[in-house]
Design a protein around this motif. Structure first.
Motif, mmCIF file in Angstrom:
data_model
loop_
_atom_site.group_PDB
_atom_site.id
_atom_site.type_symbol
_atom_site.label_atom_id
_atom_site.label_comp_id
_atom_site.label_asym_id
_atom_site.label_seq_id
_atom_site.Cartn_x
_atom_site.Cartn_y
_atom_site.Cartn_z
ATOM 1 N N ASP A 102 66.298 68.903 -0.396
ATOM 2 C CA ASP A 102 66.474 70.251 -0.929
ATOM 3 C C ASP A 102 66.471 70.212 -2.455
ATOM 4 O O ASP A 102 67.391 69.675 -3.077
ATOM 5 C CB ASP A 102 67.788 70.831 -0.420
ATOM 6 C CG ASP A 102 68.012 72.271 -0.890
ATOM 7 O OD1 ASP A 102 67.168 72.801 -1.636
ATOM 8 O OD2 ASP A 102 69.045 72.861 -0.505
ATOM 9 N N VAL A 103 65.402 70.758 -3.055
ATOM 10 C CA VAL A 103 65.299 70.809 -4.515
ATOM 11 C C VAL A 103 65.185 72.252 -5.005
ATOM 12 O O VAL A 103 64.606 72.514 -6.060
ATOM 13 C CB VAL A 103 64.095 69.977 -5.014
ATOM 14 C CG1 VAL A 103 64.345 68.495 -4.814
ATOM 15 C CG2 VAL A 103 62.802 70.412 -4.335
ATOM 16 N N LYS B 139 67.526 74.026 -6.135
ATOM 17 C CA LYS B 139 68.300 74.106 -7.372
ATOM 18 C C LYS B 139 68.441 72.700 -7.937
ATOM 19 O O LYS B 139 69.006 71.826 -7.293
ATOM 20 C CB LYS B 139 69.681 74.712 -7.119
ATOM 21 C CG LYS B 139 69.631 76.168 -6.638
ATOM 22 C CD LYS B 139 71.037 76.711 -6.419
ATOM 23 C CE LYS B 139 70.988 78.162 -5.946
ATOM 24 N NZ LYS B 139 72.365 78.707 -5.700
ATOM 25 N N VAL B 140 67.899 72.521 -9.124
ATOM 26 C CA VAL B 140 67.937 71.212 -9.775
ATOM 27 C C VAL B 140 68.751 71.312 -11.060
ATOM 28 O O VAL B 140 68.487 72.159 -11.909
ATOM 29 C CB VAL B 140 66.520 70.713 -10.107
ATOM 30 C CG1 VAL B 140 66.583 69.378 -10.848
ATOM 31 C CG2 VAL B 140 65.698 70.568 -8.831
ATOM 32 N N ASP B 141 69.758 70.467 -11.185
ATOM 33 C CA ASP B 141 70.623 70.444 -12.362
ATOM 34 C C ASP B 141 70.310 69.181 -13.164
ATOM 35 O O ASP B 141 70.606 68.070 -12.720
ATOM 36 C CB ASP B 141 72.092 70.450 -11.934
ATOM 37 C CG ASP B 141 73.042 70.470 -13.125
ATOM 38 O OD1 ASP B 141 72.561 70.599 -14.274
ATOM 39 O OD2 ASP B 141 74.267 70.341 -12.906
ATOM 40 N N MET B 142 69.696 69.352 -14.314
ATOM 41 C CA MET B 142 69.332 68.202 -15.147
ATOM 42 C C MET B 142 70.405 67.853 -16.169
ATOM 43 O O MET B 142 70.233 66.920 -16.955
ATOM 44 C CB MET B 142 68.021 68.484 -15.880
ATOM 45 C CG MET B 142 66.812 68.597 -14.981
ATOM 46 S SD MET B 142 65.260 68.615 -15.916
ATOM 47 C CE MET B 142 65.440 70.161 -16.824
ATOM 48 N N THR C 228 73.740 66.430 -18.035
ATOM 49 C CA THR C 228 74.424 65.146 -17.963
ATOM 50 C C THR C 228 75.363 65.041 -19.161
ATOM 51 O O THR C 228 75.486 65.989 -19.941
ATOM 52 C CB THR C 228 73.415 63.981 -17.965
ATOM 53 O OG1 THR C 228 74.096 62.748 -17.749
ATOM 54 C CG2 THR C 228 72.651 63.911 -19.275
ATOM 55 N N MET D 288 70.011 68.242 -20.609
ATOM 56 C CA MET D 288 69.096 67.276 -20.012
ATOM 57 C C MET D 288 69.287 65.929 -20.699
ATOM 58 O O MET D 288 69.805 65.870 -21.821
ATOM 59 C CB MET D 288 67.646 67.744 -20.148
ATOM 60 C CG MET D 288 67.135 67.849 -21.565
ATOM 61 S SD MET D 288 65.453 68.511 -21.689
ATOM 62 C CE MET D 288 65.811 70.279 -21.487
ATOM 63 N N PHE E 84 62.054 60.413 -16.289
ATOM 64 C CA PHE E 84 62.527 60.099 -14.936
ATOM 65 C C PHE E 84 62.481 58.596 -14.689
ATOM 66 O O PHE E 84 63.416 58.011 -14.115
ATOM 67 C CB PHE E 84 61.670 60.843 -13.904
ATOM 68 C CG PHE E 84 62.070 60.574 -12.496
ATOM 69 C CD1 PHE E 84 63.110 61.275 -11.897
ATOM 70 C CD2 PHE E 84 61.425 59.589 -11.743
ATOM 71 C CE1 PHE E 84 63.497 61.024 -10.599
ATOM 72 C CE2 PHE E 84 61.807 59.329 -10.444
ATOM 73 C CZ PHE E 84 62.840 60.051 -9.867
#
Length: 421
Positions: free
Chosen positions: A160-161, A163-166, A168, A177, A400
């Motif tokens: 499940d992508v 919602k992506v939280d980058m 940190t 990010m 990445f």
């Protein structure tokens, strides 16, 4: 302040009697001429004239007050008269004007390669030479990015992508990010506002900006341009005069800087031949013989003569004694040195070969990342010790790959420079 005519200033145009205008003030640089780190030629080129356009891209505005005695200021010129001086468009001015008129719209530029292509066309020759140059044959410059091409992904599906939280944390700061703008010198070569453009962009996107020692803007200008809650780091070239270094570090901490990145891979800045050729491409003035021009240096070396070549691991305790900021060693190129940095009590390292601008054939950061993480883990030093990389990052997939191999975040330098023109 005494008001001088342009005609009076123009009379002082020889090696033994030289005045120049900078931001409307007139300076007698006769005694300073032989000591100018950038060489005599550039000052002589503007003898008796307004040198502001040449001064601004290289120097922060406060450098005159720091290094020249007040008595060399002979007065000021009439600003109205200065404004009326006819500007002659050179061939390079014309080339740049036409390139900017035909520049693609921002939304038509999709990646860093597009920005580099346009930057090469719209920047002045000396600016592009400085920004793009690498050491010697520029093998490391090319390999910094080529090394990413040898790393393949192993895509996993049915995750499940939606919602992506980058976001940190980097050195305790929550960021949007795992990306920061690393320190790069001479920002005004690309934009009149220099590093302040990058400050505003970093604040808007909630990423961290590393303030360079050799910025075109003054340190205070860059800090004053940030948002109230914006985090900045300081990149430090260590001065041979430790009192100067201490003053820089303690002042940065007092202004709210949250990380000290000590550059360890530059006891002397590298041979960047593209930059060197650009600096000395024109003939010397008649009164300056060709033998007076040092041809083994470019802009990089000219502005970096203060760097201490004796910097060593033995200096780390002293740095720890003068600041509470996290200390990160920038320019690590082996697993062994990363382990030493951790054992010395540093809070992290930046794996970097200085964008390929220092020692040619130095390994790319992404190539040594895995072995660095393995060495730190083997020594039990990986917990709470943050590893960053820079050099060669062009796309999101490069970031990445770095994260997958253990990096806490990545720094970008050239991509930021060539996108702020």
């Amino acid at each position: 302040m005494k008001i001088l005519s342009l005609e009076e200033v123009a009379k002082h145009n020889t090696k033994d009697d030289i005045w120049i205008i900078i931001h409307g003030k007139v300076y007698d640089l006769t005694q300073f001429l032989p000591e100018h780190p950038g060489g005599q030629k550039i000052i002589l080129r503007y003898a008796g004239q307004d040198a502001t356009a040449a001064f601004d891209p290289i120097h922060p505005i406060d450098i005159i007050a720091k290094y020249l005695p007040p008595e060399v200021c002979m007065g000021a010129v009439d600003e109205a008269a200065l404004a009326n001086v006819e500007k002659v468009e050179t061939e390079e001015d014309k080339r740049i004007r036409l390139a900017r008129e035909n520049m693609p719209r921002l939304e038509e530029m999709y990646n860093t390669y597009d920005f580099e292509t346009v930057a090469k066309q719209v920047l002045r020759g000396d600016a592009w030479a400085y920004y793009s140059s690498g050491a010697d044959d520029e093998i490391s410059v090319r390999e910094n990015h080529n090394a990413f091409h040898r790393i393949w992904l192993r895509p996993r599906v049915m995750v499940d992508v939606a919602k992506v939280d980058m976001s940190t944390t980097m050195l305790g700061t929550r960021v949007s990010m795992p990306l920061y703008i690393t320190a790069t010198a001479l920002g005004k070569l690309g934009h009149p506002d220099g590093e302040k453009v990058l400050t505003r962009a970093a604040g808007k996107k909630n990423i961290i900006q590393m303030i360079p020692t050799l910025a075109s803007c003054s340190f205070d200008e860059i800090v004053d341009a940030k948002l109230p809650d914006q985090t900045q780091w300081l990149q430090l070239y260590v001065n041979s005069d430790r009192n100067v270094t201490k003053k820089i570090v303690t002042y940065a901490e007092s202004r709210g800087v949250k990380g000290l990145f000590i550059t360890a891979d530059a006891p002397q800045l590298g041979r960047r031949e593209k930059d060197m050729r650009q600096k000395y491409s024109q003939e010397a003035p008649d009164e300056l013989s060709d033998s007076d021009i040092p041809r083994n240096e470019g802009a990089a070396r000219a502005i970096s003569t203060f760097i201490d070549p004796s910097l060593s691991w033995a200096d780390i305790p002293w740095f720890r004694s003068i600041t509470k900021m996290p200390i990160i060693i920038k320019g690590i190129q082996t697993a062994e040195d990363a382990v030493i940095a951790a054992k010395c009590g540093c809070q992290g390292v930046v794996l970097s070969n200085h964008g390929g601008r220092q020692l040619d054939f130095a390994p790319s950061s992404i190539e040594i990342l895995a072995e660095v993480m393995e060495a730190l883990k083997k020594e039990g030093l990986d917990q709470g010790f943050e590893v960053y990389i820079d050099g060669g990052i062009k796309r999101g997939s490069d970031i990445f790959k770095a994260l997958a191999l253990g990096a806490k975040g990545v720094g970008i330098g050239r991509p930021a420079l060539v996108s702020h023109f």
